[in-house]
Motif scaffolding. Structure first.
Motif, PDB file in Angstrom:
ATOM      1  N   TRP A   1     -42.151  77.813 -46.865  1.00 13.03           N
ATOM      2  CA  TRP A   1     -40.901  78.549 -46.773  1.00 13.03           C
ATOM      3  C   TRP A   1     -40.603  78.812 -45.310  1.00 13.03           C
ATOM      4  O   TRP A   1     -41.492  79.151 -44.535  1.00 13.03           O
ATOM      5  CB  TRP A   1     -41.015  79.855 -47.552  1.00 13.03           C
ATOM      6  N   GLN A   2     -39.324  78.694 -44.974  1.00 10.21           N
ATOM      7  CA  GLN A   2     -38.897  78.903 -43.599  1.00 10.21           C
ATOM      8  C   GLN A   2     -37.603  79.720 -43.568  1.00 10.21           C
ATOM      9  O   GLN A   2     -36.857  79.731 -44.533  1.00 10.21           O
ATOM     10  CB  GLN A   2     -38.638  77.560 -42.907  1.00 10.21           C
ATOM     11  N   TRP A   3     -37.387  80.381 -42.451  1.00  7.46           N
ATOM     12  CA  TRP A   3     -36.140  81.100 -42.222  1.00  7.46           C
ATOM     13  C   TRP A   3     -35.516  80.586 -40.928  1.00  7.46           C
ATOM     14  O   TRP A   3     -36.197  80.139 -40.029  1.00  7.46           O
ATOM     15  CB  TRP A   3     -36.356  82.611 -42.179  1.00  7.46           C
ATOM     16  N   ARG A   4     -34.170  80.638 -40.897  1.00  5.34           N
ATOM     17  CA  ARG A   4     -33.443  80.095 -39.741  1.00  5.34           C
ATOM     18  C   ARG A   4     -33.354  81.138 -38.630  1.00  5.34           C
ATOM     19  O   ARG A   4     -32.794  82.218 -38.806  1.00  5.34           O
ATOM     20  CB  ARG A   4     -32.043  79.649 -40.128  1.00  5.34           C
ATOM     21  N   HIS A   5     -33.901  80.761 -37.498  1.00  6.19           N
ATOM     22  CA  HIS A   5     -33.802  81.560 -36.286  1.00  6.19           C
ATOM     23  C   HIS A   5     -32.729  80.921 -35.417  1.00  6.19           C
ATOM     24  O   HIS A   5     -32.354  79.773 -35.640  1.00  6.19           O
ATOM     25  CB  HIS A   5     -35.171  81.549 -35.571  1.00  6.19           C
ATOM     26  N   ARG A   6     -32.226  81.632 -34.440  1.00  9.63           N
ATOM     27  CA  ARG A   6     -31.173  81.046 -33.603  1.00  9.63           C
ATOM     28  C   ARG A   6     -31.671  79.820 -32.830  1.00  9.63           C
ATOM     29  O   ARG A   6     -30.883  78.986 -32.423  1.00  9.63           O
ATOM     30  CB  ARG A   6     -30.591  82.097 -32.663  1.00  9.63           C
ATOM     31  N   SER A   7     -32.992  79.694 -32.675  1.00  9.40           N
ATOM     32  CA  SER A   7     -33.538  78.535 -31.962  1.00  9.40           C
ATOM     33  C   SER A   7     -34.068  77.459 -32.915  1.00  9.40           C
ATOM     34  O   SER A   7     -34.618  76.466 -32.462  1.00  9.40           O
ATOM     35  CB  SER A   7     -34.656  78.974 -31.019  1.00  9.40           C
ATOM     36  N   GLY A   8     -33.920  77.658 -34.225  1.00  4.79           N
ATOM     37  CA  GLY A   8     -34.392  76.663 -35.194  1.00  4.79           C
ATOM     38  C   GLY A   8     -35.107  77.333 -36.357  1.00  4.79           C
ATOM     39  O   GLY A   8     -35.112  78.547 -36.490  1.00  4.79           O
ATOM     40  N   TRP A   9     -35.707  76.518 -37.196  1.00  7.32           N
ATOM     41  CA  TRP A   9     -36.399  77.038 -38.377  1.00  7.32           C
ATOM     42  C   TRP A   9     -37.779  77.542 -37.996  1.00  7.32           C
ATOM     43  O   TRP A   9     -38.497  76.910 -37.236  1.00  7.32           O
ATOM     44  CB  TRP A   9     -36.520  75.954 -39.446  1.00  7.32           C
ATOM     45  N   ARG A  10     -38.154  78.711 -38.569  1.00  7.44           N
ATOM     46  CA  ARG A  10     -39.466  79.321 -38.338  1.00  7.44           C
ATOM     47  C   ARG A  10     -40.183  79.468 -39.671  1.00  7.44           C
ATOM     48  O   ARG A  10     -39.564  79.788 -40.688  1.00  7.44           O
ATOM     49  CB  ARG A  10     -39.326  80.712 -37.712  1.00  7.44           C
ATOM     50  N   ASP A  11     -41.485  79.269 -39.656  1.00  2.00           N
ATOM     51  CA  ASP A  11     -42.290  79.388 -40.871  1.00  2.00           C
ATOM     52  C   ASP A  11     -42.633  80.852 -41.151  1.00  2.00           C
ATOM     53  O   ASP A  11     -42.884  81.629 -40.235  1.00  2.00           O
ATOM     54  CB  ASP A  11     -43.605  78.615 -40.732  1.00  2.00           C
ATOM     55  N   TYR A  12     -42.665  81.194 -42.450  1.00  5.57           N
ATOM     56  CA  TYR A  12     -43.247  82.471 -42.857  1.00  5.57           C
ATOM     57  C   TYR A  12     -44.759  82.326 -42.776  1.00  5.57           C
ATOM     58  O   TYR A  12     -45.294  81.209 -42.778  1.00  5.57           O
ATOM     59  CB  TYR A  12     -42.859  82.808 -44.303  1.00  5.57           C
ATOM     60  N   ASP A  13     -45.473  83.444 -42.732  1.00 14.27           N
ATOM     61  CA  ASP A  13     -46.927  83.349 -42.724  1.00 14.27           C
ATOM     62  C   ASP A  13     -47.420  82.841 -44.083  1.00 14.27           C
ATOM     63  O   ASP A  13     -46.677  82.838 -45.063  1.00 14.27           O
ATOM     64  CB  ASP A  13     -47.553  84.708 -42.380  1.00 14.27           C
ATOM     65  N   ALA A  14     -48.666  82.416 -44.144  1.00 13.87           N
ATOM     66  CA  ALA A  14     -49.210  81.755 -45.340  1.00 13.87           C
ATOM     67  C   ALA A  14     -49.172  82.660 -46.573  1.00 13.87           C
ATOM     68  O   ALA A  14     -48.840  82.216 -47.677  1.00 13.87           O
ATOM     69  CB  ALA A  14     -50.637  81.288 -45.077  1.00 13.87           C
TER      70      ALA A  14
END
Length: 152
Positions: A1-14
């Protein structure tokens, strides 16, 4: 699962990814998770719209699920969404827009005595089963059953 940051997609922790995946497969419409650097920021994930909402800042970001979306998973999720709606009475596939409407209604009704905090997520008058019982066909079927029972 990832969320959109202004610099791109970031992963949630495990741990959060595993929890989101369990809830997604179980047919949940909305999930609350703790995230952020200190793991104290409460976020609400709306699976119908695939967005994350921070109730404190009212910030909304896109969310995406990585991995295969098999037909089996989609069918299982579809039926589990109905089961969750039936068991809890919560709306089927509650969207972020529906949540916002409920929130505005809730905040506008705080001074009323008959308004409860649970109505932010669930309003009995808007559940699928409330809509079924208000439908004219339901009343017709009920009338036929009562008359057939009386004749029997």
């Amino acid at each position: 699962w990832q969320w959109r940051h202004r610099s791109g997609w970031r992963d949630y922790d495990a741990a959060t990814c595993a929890y989101l995946e369990r809830c997604y497969a179980a047919g949940q419409a909305v999930v609350r998770v703790k995230s952020g650097k200190d793991q104290k920021t409460v976020l609400e994930i709306f699976f119908a719209d695939m967005v994350q909402h921070d109730p404190k800042t009212n910030n909304v970001r896109d969310v995406r699920r990585l991995g295969p979306e098999t037909l089996k998973l989609r069918i299982r999720r579809y039926f589990r969404e109905w089961v969750v709606a039936f068991e809890t009475g919560k709306p089927y596939r509650m969207s972020f827009e529906h949540y916002q409407r409920q929130r505005r209604r809730f905040l506008g009704g705080l001074e009323r005595d008959d308004f409860h905090a649970a109505m932010l997520y669930w309003d009995p008058s808007e559940s699928i089963f409330a809509r079924i019982t208000r439908h004219p066909i339901y009343w017709l079927c009920q009338l036929v059953l009562v008359f057939s029972n009386a004749l029997w």
